[in-house]
Design a protein around this motif. Structure first.
Motif, PDB file in Angstrom:
ATOM      1  N   ILE A 112      32.888   9.216   5.227  1.00 38.96           N
ATOM      2  CA  ILE A 112      32.286  10.267   4.408  1.00 38.96           C
ATOM      3  C   ILE A 112      32.717  11.648   4.888  1.00 38.96           C
ATOM      4  O   ILE A 112      33.011  12.544   4.088  1.00 38.96           O
ATOM      5  CB  ILE A 112      30.753  10.120   4.411  1.00 38.96           C
ATOM      6  N   THR A 117      34.996   7.417   0.166  1.00 42.64           N
ATOM      7  CA  THR A 117      33.765   6.715  -0.187  1.00 42.64           C
ATOM      8  C   THR A 117      33.769   5.361   0.500  1.00 42.64           C
ATOM      9  O   THR A 117      34.632   4.529   0.214  1.00 42.64           O
ATOM     10  CB  THR A 117      33.644   6.503  -1.703  1.00 42.64           C
ATOM     11  N   LYS A 151      21.425  10.331   4.776  1.00 44.84           N
ATOM     12  CA  LYS A 151      22.116  10.502   3.500  1.00 44.84           C
ATOM     13  C   LYS A 151      23.399   9.676   3.379  1.00 44.84           C
ATOM     14  O   LYS A 151      24.083   9.752   2.359  1.00 44.84           O
ATOM     15  CB  LYS A 151      22.446  11.984   3.272  1.00 44.84           C
ATOM     16  N   LYS A 155      25.842   8.209  -0.287  1.00 43.34           N
ATOM     17  CA  LYS A 155      27.247   8.533  -0.548  1.00 43.34           C
ATOM     18  C   LYS A 155      28.154   7.316  -0.445  1.00 43.34           C
ATOM     19  O   LYS A 155      29.376   7.446  -0.381  1.00 43.34           O
ATOM     20  CB  LYS A 155      27.699   9.618   0.428  1.00 43.34           C
ATOM     21  N   SER A 156      27.553   6.129  -0.438  1.00 43.10           N
ATOM     22  CA  SER A 156      28.318   4.894  -0.262  1.00 43.10           C
ATOM     23  C   SER A 156      28.230   4.008  -1.497  1.00 43.10           C
ATOM     24  O   SER A 156      27.398   4.215  -2.380  1.00 43.10           O
ATOM     25  CB  SER A 156      27.780   4.110   0.945  1.00 43.10           C
TER      26      SER A 156
END
Length: 249
Positions: A112, A117, A151, A155-156
């Motif tokens: 990230i 990703t 977080k 974002k995955s």
């Protein structure tokens, strides 16, 4: 927010320029209502044609940014080679390279930070499933990433791959897969309601052209991580066509 379907291919230690040409050709003939991702061996990444309809990913990354780590590839190096995604924590890495949940969390963070990703792979063994520990195992794998930074999961992409179904020809039934995917989404909700709505959860484990359509109808299955069938251009194209146009929410 809707979740766009994602069909990802893990070529593992297979492939060559001829396969790149065959798969690219097969995909060019169809219109797919999903994002398509190919994760070939890293040496093949620069050989893919640049196209807006095909994303590329690495099969693994280093948790380190740079330095004296012979044989490892950093997220930045992989991004420069053409990757925009990276598989992290695949069961074969956990098994053969003895990767811990903590190392996998560090790799997610590194991906990230570099603008990739991560596709976080999680899943239980046959023994763990027989002992009814599936949810316990998955919760622990997710918790390690969340503990690294709250977080990261948002974002995955998450890929649920029951280890007992990888490369065995055995696949979870659509109902079994949905049950576990729902548990994963509920676990995400306990951490972050936005993550629960936005994060795509893929199913992997002997996905093929025959069983994919039934899997894709399940409400919490947002696509697939395809292994062996992704090495067969026409079959992989058929899997990509099987995903429905409507985005899930």
């Amino acid at each position: 927010m809707s979740r766009k379907a994602l069909i990802a291919a893990n070529w593992k230690m297979n492939g060559a320029k001829a396969l790149i040409d065959s798969v690219s050709g097969a995909l060019a003939k169809i219109q797919v209502d999903a994002e398509v991702l190919i994760c070939p061996p890293a040496t093949l990444l620069p050989l893919f044609p640049q196209t807006a309809t095909l994303a590329l990913g690495a099969q693994d990354i280093s948790a380190e940014v740079s330095g004296a780590y012979t044989g490892q590839l950093s997220a930045a190096l992989l991004k420069e080679a053409g990757a925009s995604y990276a598989l992290v924590g695949h069961s074969e890495r956990r098994q053969y390279q003895f990767e811990s949940d903590e190392l996998i969390a560090a790799k997610v963070k590194a991906a990230i930070a570099a603008g990739l990703t991560p596709v976080l792979c999680i899943g239980e063994s046959l023994t763990e499933r027989q002992q009814e520990k599936t949810q316990q195992v998955i919760a622990k794998q997710l918790a390690a990433v969340y503990a690294s930074h709250p977080k990261l999961l948002l974002k995955s992409v998450i890929a649920y791959e029951p280890i007992w179904a990888i490369g065995t020809g055995e696949s979870a039934t659509p109902e079994q897969a949905q049950q576990t995917h729902a548990f994963i989404r509920n676990t995400l909700a306990s951490y972050d309601k936005d993550a629960a709505q936005q994060v795509r959860i893929l199913y992997g484990g002997s996905v093929n052209a025959e069983n994919c359509a039934a899997l894709f109808t399940q409400p919490d299955i947002d696509g697939a991580l395809v292994g062996g069938a992704s090495l067969k251009p026409e079959e992989f194209a058929q899997i990509c066509l099987s995903i429905k146009a409507n985005a899930k929410e």
